[in-house]
Design an enzyme around this catalytic site. Sequence first.
Site, PDB file in Angstrom:
ATOM      1  N   TYR A   1     -21.611 -46.262 -31.492  1.00  0.00           N
ATOM      2  CA  TYR A   1     -21.458 -45.381 -32.646  1.00  0.00           C
ATOM      3  C   TYR A   1     -22.762 -45.411 -33.424  1.00  0.00           C
ATOM      4  CZ  TYR A   1     -17.933 -42.734 -35.249  1.00  0.00           C
ATOM      5  OH  TYR A   1     -17.165 -41.729 -35.794  1.00  0.00           O
TER       6      TYR A   1
ATOM      7  N   GLU B   1     -23.894 -43.084 -36.337  1.00  0.00           N
ATOM      8  CA  GLU B   1     -24.013 -42.072 -37.402  1.00  0.00           C
ATOM      9  C   GLU B   1     -25.333 -42.247 -38.136  1.00  0.00           C
ATOM     10  OE1 GLU B   1     -19.625 -40.761 -38.956  1.00  0.00           O
ATOM     11  OE2 GLU B   1     -20.543 -42.518 -39.854  1.00  0.00           O
TER      12      GLU B   1
ATOM     13  N   ASP C   1     -32.825 -18.044 -31.299  1.00  0.00           N
ATOM     14  CA  ASP C   1     -31.786 -18.675 -30.480  1.00  0.00           C
ATOM     15  C   ASP C   1     -32.279 -18.628 -29.039  1.00  0.00           C
ATOM     16  OD1 ASP C   1     -29.598 -19.573 -29.125  1.00  0.00           O
ATOM     17  OD2 ASP C   1     -28.145 -18.334 -30.196  1.00  0.00           O
TER      18      ASP C   1
ATOM     19  N   THR D   1     -30.178 -24.915 -26.151  1.00  0.00           N
ATOM     20  CA  THR D   1     -29.349 -25.842 -25.399  1.00  0.00           C
ATOM     21  C   THR D   1     -30.255 -26.695 -24.525  1.00  0.00           C
ATOM     22  OG1 THR D   1     -29.070 -24.189 -23.658  1.00  0.00           O
ATOM     23  CG2 THR D   1     -27.336 -24.318 -25.321  1.00  0.00           C
TER      24      THR D   1
ATOM     25  N   LYS E   1     -28.683 -25.349 -18.947  1.00  0.00           N
ATOM     26  CA  LYS E   1     -29.264 -24.119 -18.426  1.00  0.00           C
ATOM     27  C   LYS E   1     -30.546 -24.451 -17.655  1.00  0.00           C
ATOM     28  CE  LYS E   1     -27.184 -21.123 -21.950  1.00  0.00           C
ATOM     29  NZ  LYS E   1     -26.610 -22.104 -22.902  1.00  0.00           N
TER      30      LYS E   1
ATOM     31  N   ARG F   1     -25.297 -31.239 -21.054  1.00  0.00           N
ATOM     32  CA  ARG F   1     -24.765 -30.208 -21.936  1.00  0.00           C
ATOM     33  C   ARG F   1     -24.926 -30.674 -23.376  1.00  0.00           C
ATOM     34  NH1 ARG F   1     -22.611 -26.135 -19.565  1.00  0.00           N
ATOM     35  NH2 ARG F   1     -21.691 -25.424 -21.507  1.00  0.00           N
TER      36      ARG F   1
END
Length: 412
Positions: free
Chosen positions: A59, A61, A205, A231, A234, A240
């Site tokens: 974890y 954060e 984008d 992303t 691709k 991903r």
Amino acid sequence: MSVAHSLETGVLRRQDPELAEILTGELERQSTTLQLIAAENFTSPAVLAALGSPLANKYAEGYPGARHHGGCELADMAERVAVERAKALFGAEHANVQPHSGSSAVLAAYAALLRPGDTVLALGLAHGGHLTHGSPANFSGRWFDFVGYGLDAETGLVDHDQVRALAHRHRPKAIVCGSTAYPRHLDHAFFREVADEVGAHLIADAAHPIGLVAGGAAPNPVPYADIVCATTHKVLRGPRGGMILCGGELAERVDRAVFPFTQGGAQMHTVAAKAVAFGEAATPAFSVYAHQVVANARVLAAGLAAEGLAVSTGGTDTHLITADPAPLGVDERTARGRLAAAGLVLDCCALPGGEARGLRLGTAAVTTQGMGEREMAWIAGLLGAVLREEAGGRAARDRVRELTGRFLPYPG
């Protein structure tokens, strides 16, 4: 050890054979059909290894040096490596590698620059705009006032005159350049010029072309846009996920928009896998790959046109092709189903003009498998034959299996 072997003999096979069967079945599907979906690719075994690493347990954060949990020393190192590699790869002053997806990256970009109710100019959904470019079913369409520009119905290219006219009429707070189905390079300098004319932020984008940018096969939006969203899968061939690139003056706003505004803890195994992918994309071999992706797409586009499909814009500059199967007497849904039965997996999309729909294909995955121009010509010929019902059923499926058997995504 091969991917298949690790699934067959590993702990998952022993502990959860039901899920192991599903995963081995998916590997079989990917290995015996042609993956022509423009948004998909095959990651390297090294990226897969990072995804399955112990960092999946951590974890984390916050950001390196300022986490909300203890024990993040090595997680910090992994994220710093990913950030530095992304900055170097794309020539950006700042990179945030925590977004869970491309949509998450766009959401954070909007959060950094906009307030609810602000006007945004973006490619209309009927012309290939993404859900995050104003769909009423998406947060973007509910929170912001989107105005859509379009494509020229004859050329299939962005209508620059319309973009400028709409920008001056509506005075948007931000302009978005990017698409899910545009096969040509966008003119980032033009969009920057229009944004400056009306005092708007420019958001690129670049989810689809960013891998080509990394390989030097497409123009880089970073020098022109205030924020670049992308992303990491691709063409980039990573896990991903998403990322954001921007100048130093927006770094703090972008980081706060990602965490704590839109996301909680980062997926550190995915961040590590992004670092691996960025490292791979910085090699000469990846540049060769990216240029081959484009060469393959151009041959495939020409082959589809020769088979009688109407190819949008007359071809492609990228990994992506859109084409109308209507001249062969079949609509896009029927075409997609017929091709899927033969083992050619692809998508449907909007076509220039905003009314018709067609097929969207990409060459990133098949190029990763080692296929070249000869195979693209063969694929185009089989696709045309299947749509004309000159080939189909088991015979067409066997032909696809024969080809994929020579170009396995994970050999060995």
